[in-house]
Enzyme design. Structure first.
Site, PDB file in Angstrom:
ATOM      1  N   LYS A 139      28.821  -1.060 -14.856  1.00  0.00           N
ATOM      2  CA  LYS A 139      28.766   0.391 -15.086  1.00  0.00           C
ATOM      3  C   LYS A 139      30.194   0.910 -15.307  1.00  0.00           C
ATOM      4  CE  LYS A 139      26.246   4.472 -13.443  1.00  0.00           C
ATOM      5  NZ  LYS A 139      25.558   4.815 -14.689  1.00  0.00           N
ATOM      6  N   TYR A 145      32.085   3.353 -12.609  1.00  0.00           N
ATOM      7  CA  TYR A 145      31.614   4.593 -11.997  1.00  0.00           C
ATOM      8  C   TYR A 145      30.209   4.444 -11.444  1.00  0.00           C
ATOM      9  CZ  TYR A 145      28.532   6.009 -15.911  1.00  0.00           C
ATOM     10  OH  TYR A 145      27.529   6.090 -16.833  1.00  0.00           O
ATOM     11  N   GLU A 171      17.722  -0.446 -23.798  1.00  0.00           N
ATOM     12  CA  GLU A 171      17.519   0.641 -22.822  1.00  0.00           C
ATOM     13  C   GLU A 171      17.899   1.942 -23.504  1.00  0.00           C
ATOM     14  OE1 GLU A 171      20.363   0.330 -19.536  1.00  0.00           O
ATOM     15  OE2 GLU A 171      21.817  -0.574 -20.886  1.00  0.00           O
ATOM     16  N   LEU A 193      21.926  -2.044 -18.100  1.00  0.00           N
ATOM     17  CA  LEU A 193      22.395  -1.673 -16.767  1.00  0.00           C
ATOM     18  C   LEU A 193      21.251  -1.895 -15.778  1.00  0.00           C
ATOM     19  CD1 LEU A 193      24.886  -0.220 -15.367  1.00  0.00           C
ATOM     20  CD2 LEU A 193      23.339   1.719 -15.197  1.00  0.00           C
TER      21      LEU A 193
HETATM   22  N1  PLP Z   1      21.014   2.651 -18.357  1.00  0.00           N
HETATM   23  C1  PLP Z   1      22.176   3.255 -18.628  1.00  0.00           C
HETATM   24  C2  PLP Z   1      22.948   2.822 -19.839  1.00  0.00           C
HETATM   25  C3  PLP Z   1      22.671   4.263 -17.781  1.00  0.00           C
HETATM   26  O1  PLP Z   1      23.843   4.861 -18.053  1.00  0.00           O
HETATM   27  C4  PLP Z   1      21.899   4.645 -16.655  1.00  0.00           C
HETATM   28  C5  PLP Z   1      22.368   5.670 -15.741  1.00  0.00           C
HETATM   29  O2  PLP Z   1      23.435   6.210 -15.823  1.00  0.00           O
HETATM   30  C6  PLP Z   1      20.674   4.005 -16.427  1.00  0.00           C
HETATM   31  C7  PLP Z   1      20.265   2.998 -17.289  1.00  0.00           C
HETATM   32  C8  PLP Z   1      19.822   4.369 -15.239  1.00  0.00           C
HETATM   33  O3  PLP Z   1      20.405   3.898 -14.052  1.00  0.00           O
HETATM   34  P1  PLP Z   1      20.094   4.598 -12.660  1.00  0.00           P
HETATM   35  O4  PLP Z   1      18.618   4.511 -12.465  1.00  0.00           O
HETATM   36  O5  PLP Z   1      20.844   3.793 -11.678  1.00  0.00           O
HETATM   37  O6  PLP Z   1      20.566   6.015 -12.762  1.00  0.00           O
END
Ligand code: PLP
Length: 301
Positions: free
Chosen positions: A160, A44, A193, A218
């Site tokens: 993701k 997603y 994270e 991620l």
């Molecule tokens: N880390 C995780 C586990 C996430 O689910 C997300 C966003 O959904 C992020 C980091 C931040 O990613 P982004 O800046 O692309 O929203």
């Protein structure tokens, strides 16, 4: 809001896109044997909508293509067409400030673990959700608290995928503890994270630290934008591991995601810095807002 009060105009978030059709949420659904639903065989993306425009759309589509590639799937349609559908859904929902969610599953097939040799047609769904702009800006202004939890996710957190159970449990634990986010800690005692955000700390010299990219986190689109914008603004950044203990001694901390840069004022009940959003976090918020606004304006032209 009741249906009657819509006055014929659907409120934001009520029109979904499912496999080629725009439908009211109540009529939108997927096959009961969809592999995304039954097995989590799906990826997603989430894009922020600001002033009715999708932020960092290209970067999100790049990551989507990568996630699909990592699980042996192709984009379900040409990128240009996908982008048109995304914008059309935002338009139909009259969304100004919100999020667009896009899920692609491997499609419906008789339930079985091996990925079908003749893959079914992938399922593509999209939904739009309006965000409470006041609550969002309050979070950005005042900051949030985080707790730490063990990172219990699988070994490919760079993909993701919709398999988010470990993230959901950690986030729920945070909310139960009166915090907004959970920072996940690996077996060696380092923060990976947040459960749905990337984690950052700022040291006494104003230098930023966030964990380096690997299979363990991620690759956040917002993280990437911040790294580029901060480097341009001559802020120093270390991409390396840090422990919760180092974080609790940091001058400042923040989280990043599609909903922006949010200051962290306490970790596990320990106040960070003065317990208020600090100047470096404010600077990063400005840089991010400036960079995103410029990108959105370019798209709107
Ligand atoms: N880390 C995780 C586990 C996430 O689910 C997300 C966003 O959904 C992020 C980091 C931040 O990613 P982004 O800046 O692309 O929203």
């Amino acid at each position: 809001m009741t249906r009657k009060s819509w006055n014929g105009r659907a409120p934001a978030g009520r029109i979904a896109y499912v496999d080629g059709r725009y439908l009211p949420h109540a009529q939108a659904g997927v096959h009961i044997e969809d592999r995304g639903l039954q097995l989590g065989d799906a990826v997603y993306e989430v894009c922020a909508i600001s002033d009715g425009l999708l932020l960092d759309e290209e970067e999100h589509l790049d990551r989507l293509e990568r996630s699909l590639g990592e699980i042996g799937m192709a984009m379900p349609m040409a990128r240009r067409v996908l982008s048109l559908v995304m914008r059309e859904l935002v338009r139909r929902n009259r969304a100004r400030t919100g999020l667009l969610y896009l899920q692609i599953t491997r499609g419906a097939a008789r339930r079985d673990h091996p990925i079908p040799q003749e893959p079914p047609r992938p399922t593509l769904i999209m939904t739009v959700r309006e965000l409470d702009a006041a609550a969002l800006s309050q979070r950005h202004e005042e900051g949030i608290k985080v707790i730490t939890r063990p990172d219990e996710r699988w070994a490919r957190c760079d993909i993701k995928t919709t398999q988010l159970l470990a993230n959901l449990l950690a986030k729920t634990a945070a909310r139960k503890a009166g915090a907004y986010e959970a920072w996940l800690v690996d077996d060696d005692g380092f923060v990976t994270e947040g459960s749905s955000t990337n984690a950052w700390i700022v040291d006494a010299e104003g230098r930023l630290t966030t964990r380096q990219l690997s299979h363990e986190i991620l690759p956040g689109v917002t993280r990437r934008v911040i790294v580029a914008a901060a480097a341009e603004a001559q802020l120093r950044i270390f991409e390396r591991k840090f422990t919760p203990e180092e974080a609790s001694r940091a001058r400042e901390a923040f989280i990043s995601s599609a909903t922006g840069v949010v200051p962290v004022t306490a970790i596990d009940g320990v106040r960070i810095g003065e317990g208020e959003p600090g100047p470096v976090t404010r600077r990063v918020q400005q840089l991010y807002a400036h960079r995103s606004a410029a990108a959105a304006a370019k798209l709107a032209r």
